[in-house]
Motif scaffolding. Structure first.
Motif, mmCIF file in Angstrom:
data_model
loop_
_atom_site.group_PDB
_atom_site.id
_atom_site.type_symbol
_atom_site.label_atom_id
_atom_site.label_comp_id
_atom_site.label_asym_id
_atom_site.label_seq_id
_atom_site.Cartn_x
_atom_site.Cartn_y
_atom_site.Cartn_z
ATOM 1 N N VAL A 16 0.832 -1.205 0.000
ATOM 2 C CA VAL A 16 0.000 0.000 0.000
ATOM 3 C C VAL A 16 0.869 1.259 0.000
ATOM 4 C CG1 VAL A 16 -1.635 1.342 1.391
ATOM 5 C CG2 VAL A 16 -2.013 -1.099 1.040
ATOM 6 N N PHE A 17 1.856 1.299 0.888
ATOM 7 C CA PHE A 17 2.718 2.472 0.941
ATOM 8 C C PHE A 17 3.553 2.614 -0.327
ATOM 9 C CE2 PHE A 17 1.923 2.381 5.567
ATOM 10 C CZ PHE A 17 1.550 3.713 5.723
ATOM 11 N N ALA A 18 3.962 1.508 -0.932
ATOM 12 C CA ALA A 18 4.729 1.575 -2.175
ATOM 13 C C ALA A 18 3.888 2.194 -3.289
ATOM 14 C CB ALA A 18 5.210 0.187 -2.574
ATOM 15 N N VAL A 19 2.633 1.800 -3.372
ATOM 16 C CA VAL A 19 1.755 2.370 -4.400
ATOM 17 C C VAL A 19 1.525 3.851 -4.141
ATOM 18 C CG1 VAL A 19 -0.600 2.336 -5.305
ATOM 19 C CG2 VAL A 19 0.630 0.194 -4.977
ATOM 20 N N VAL A 20 1.252 4.207 -2.888
ATOM 21 C CA VAL A 20 0.997 5.612 -2.563
ATOM 22 C C VAL A 20 2.229 6.469 -2.836
ATOM 23 C CG1 VAL A 20 0.530 7.196 -0.653
ATOM 24 C CG2 VAL A 20 -0.832 5.126 -0.897
ATOM 25 N N LEU A 21 3.401 6.022 -2.366
ATOM 26 C CA LEU A 21 4.616 6.807 -2.565
ATOM 27 C C LEU A 21 4.991 6.922 -4.037
ATOM 28 C CD1 LEU A 21 6.847 5.576 0.382
ATOM 29 C CD2 LEU A 21 5.821 7.829 0.107
ATOM 30 N N SER A 22 4.874 5.826 -4.762
ATOM 31 C CA SER A 22 5.257 5.877 -6.169
ATOM 32 C C SER A 22 4.284 6.735 -6.973
ATOM 33 C CB SER A 22 5.332 4.469 -6.755
ATOM 34 O OG SER A 22 4.059 3.874 -6.751
ATOM 35 N N ARG A 23 3.013 6.668 -6.676
ATOM 36 C CA ARG A 23 2.042 7.497 -7.403
ATOM 37 C C ARG A 23 2.152 8.964 -7.014
ATOM 38 N NH1 ARG A 23 2.157 4.374 -11.168
ATOM 39 N NH2 ARG A 23 1.068 2.427 -10.960
ATOM 40 N N LEU A 24 2.591 9.221 -5.798
ATOM 41 C CA LEU A 24 2.750 10.598 -5.341
ATOM 42 C C LEU A 24 3.971 11.262 -5.987
ATOM 43 C CD1 LEU A 24 1.652 12.733 -3.314
ATOM 44 C CD2 LEU A 24 3.256 11.808 -1.658
ATOM 45 N N PHE A 25 5.105 10.557 -6.018
ATOM 46 C CA PHE A 25 6.336 11.144 -6.520
ATOM 47 C C PHE A 25 6.636 10.802 -7.981
ATOM 48 C CE2 PHE A 25 7.104 11.002 -1.900
ATOM 49 C CZ PHE A 25 7.291 12.364 -1.692
ATOM 50 N N TYR A 26 6.254 9.600 -8.429
ATOM 51 C CA TYR A 26 6.495 9.175 -9.804
ATOM 52 C C TYR A 26 5.213 8.572 -10.374
ATOM 53 C CZ TYR A 26 11.330 9.634 -8.333
ATOM 54 O OH TYR A 26 12.516 10.123 -7.845
ATOM 55 N N PRO A 27 4.298 9.400 -10.836
ATOM 56 C CA PRO A 27 2.995 8.884 -11.299
ATOM 57 C C PRO A 27 3.083 7.924 -12.490
ATOM 58 C CG PRO A 27 2.989 11.286 -11.181
ATOM 59 C CD PRO A 27 4.374 10.840 -10.898
ATOM 60 N N ASP A 28 4.124 8.025 -13.291
ATOM 61 C CA ASP A 28 4.228 7.160 -14.461
ATOM 62 C C ASP A 28 5.187 5.981 -14.234
ATOM 63 O OD1 ASP A 28 6.388 8.832 -14.286
ATOM 64 O OD2 ASP A 28 6.592 9.134 -16.443
ATOM 65 N N ALA A 29 5.423 5.625 -12.991
ATOM 66 C CA ALA A 29 6.348 4.539 -12.670
ATOM 67 C C ALA A 29 5.787 3.188 -13.131
ATOM 68 C CB ALA A 29 6.621 4.493 -11.171
ATOM 69 N N ASN A 30 6.693 2.321 -13.532
ATOM 70 C CA ASN A 30 6.338 0.983 -13.977
ATOM 71 C C ASN A 30 5.959 0.112 -12.780
ATOM 72 O OD1 ASN A 30 6.061 -1.340 -15.408
ATOM 73 N ND2 ASN A 30 8.131 -1.347 -16.265
ATOM 74 N N LEU A 31 5.136 -0.890 -13.005
ATOM 75 C CA LEU A 31 4.680 -1.784 -11.935
ATOM 76 C C LEU A 31 5.843 -2.524 -11.282
ATOM 77 C CD1 LEU A 31 2.239 -2.949 -10.446
ATOM 78 C CD2 LEU A 31 2.131 -4.716 -12.194
ATOM 79 N N ILE A 32 6.876 -2.833 -12.045
ATOM 80 C CA ILE A 32 8.046 -3.532 -11.505
ATOM 81 C C ILE A 32 8.735 -2.677 -10.445
ATOM 82 C CG2 ILE A 32 10.303 -4.523 -12.089
ATOM 83 C CD1 ILE A 32 7.934 -6.136 -13.124
ATOM 84 N N TYR A 33 8.851 -1.382 -10.698
ATOM 85 C CA TYR A 33 9.492 -0.490 -9.742
ATOM 86 C C TYR A 33 8.658 -0.337 -8.469
ATOM 87 C CZ TYR A 33 12.510 0.701 -13.621
ATOM 88 O OH TYR A 33 13.397 0.627 -14.663
ATOM 89 N N VAL A 34 7.349 -0.329 -8.615
ATOM 90 C CA VAL A 34 6.468 -0.249 -7.452
ATOM 91 C C VAL A 34 6.606 -1.508 -6.602
ATOM 92 C CG1 VAL A 34 4.066 -0.025 -6.701
ATOM 93 C CG2 VAL A 34 4.869 1.281 -8.673
ATOM 94 N N ALA A 35 6.659 -2.661 -7.245
ATOM 95 C CA ALA A 35 6.842 -3.918 -6.519
ATOM 96 C C ALA A 35 8.205 -3.947 -5.832
ATOM 97 C CB ALA A 35 6.708 -5.098 -7.477
ATOM 98 N N GLY A 36 9.226 -3.455 -6.498
ATOM 99 C CA GLY A 36 10.556 -3.380 -5.882
ATOM 100 C C GLY A 36 10.575 -2.474 -4.672
ATOM 101 N N LEU A 37 9.881 -1.354 -4.763
ATOM 102 C CA LEU A 37 9.783 -0.460 -3.620
ATOM 103 C C LEU A 37 9.064 -1.141 -2.459
ATOM 104 C CD1 LEU A 37 10.189 2.338 -2.374
ATOM 105 C CD2 LEU A 37 8.056 3.043 -3.474
ATOM 106 N N GLY A 38 8.041 -1.921 -2.748
ATOM 107 C CA GLY A 38 7.337 -2.662 -1.700
ATOM 108 C C GLY A 38 8.244 -3.660 -1.007
#
Length: 59
Positions: A16-38
């Motif tokens: 949840v926090f990975a999705v929120v942070l990535s959408r807040l700072f990098y709205p066009d981030a790839n799903l792989i990067y969001v999963a890595g952040l998680g």
């Protein structure tokens, strides 16, 4: 709580926090990067627990 339940809670919160942070700072981030952040966030939670337990064991 068992260790597995704690892991599930941390994994859900990490996702949840990975999705929120990535959408807040990098709205066009790839799903792989969001999963890595998680994964990084969950790993940091376990690292913080390790440090907290290590500090409690010191005299």
């Amino acid at each position: 709580m068992t260790q597995f339940q704690i892991f599930i809670i941390r994994a859900i919160l990490g996702a949840v926090f990975a999705v929120v942070l990535s959408r807040l700072f990098y709205p066009d981030a790839n799903l792989i990067y969001v999963a890595g952040l998680g994964v990084i966030l969950v790993g940091l939670a376990y690292f913080a627990e390790y440090l907290r337990n290590k500090k409690k064991q010191q005299p």
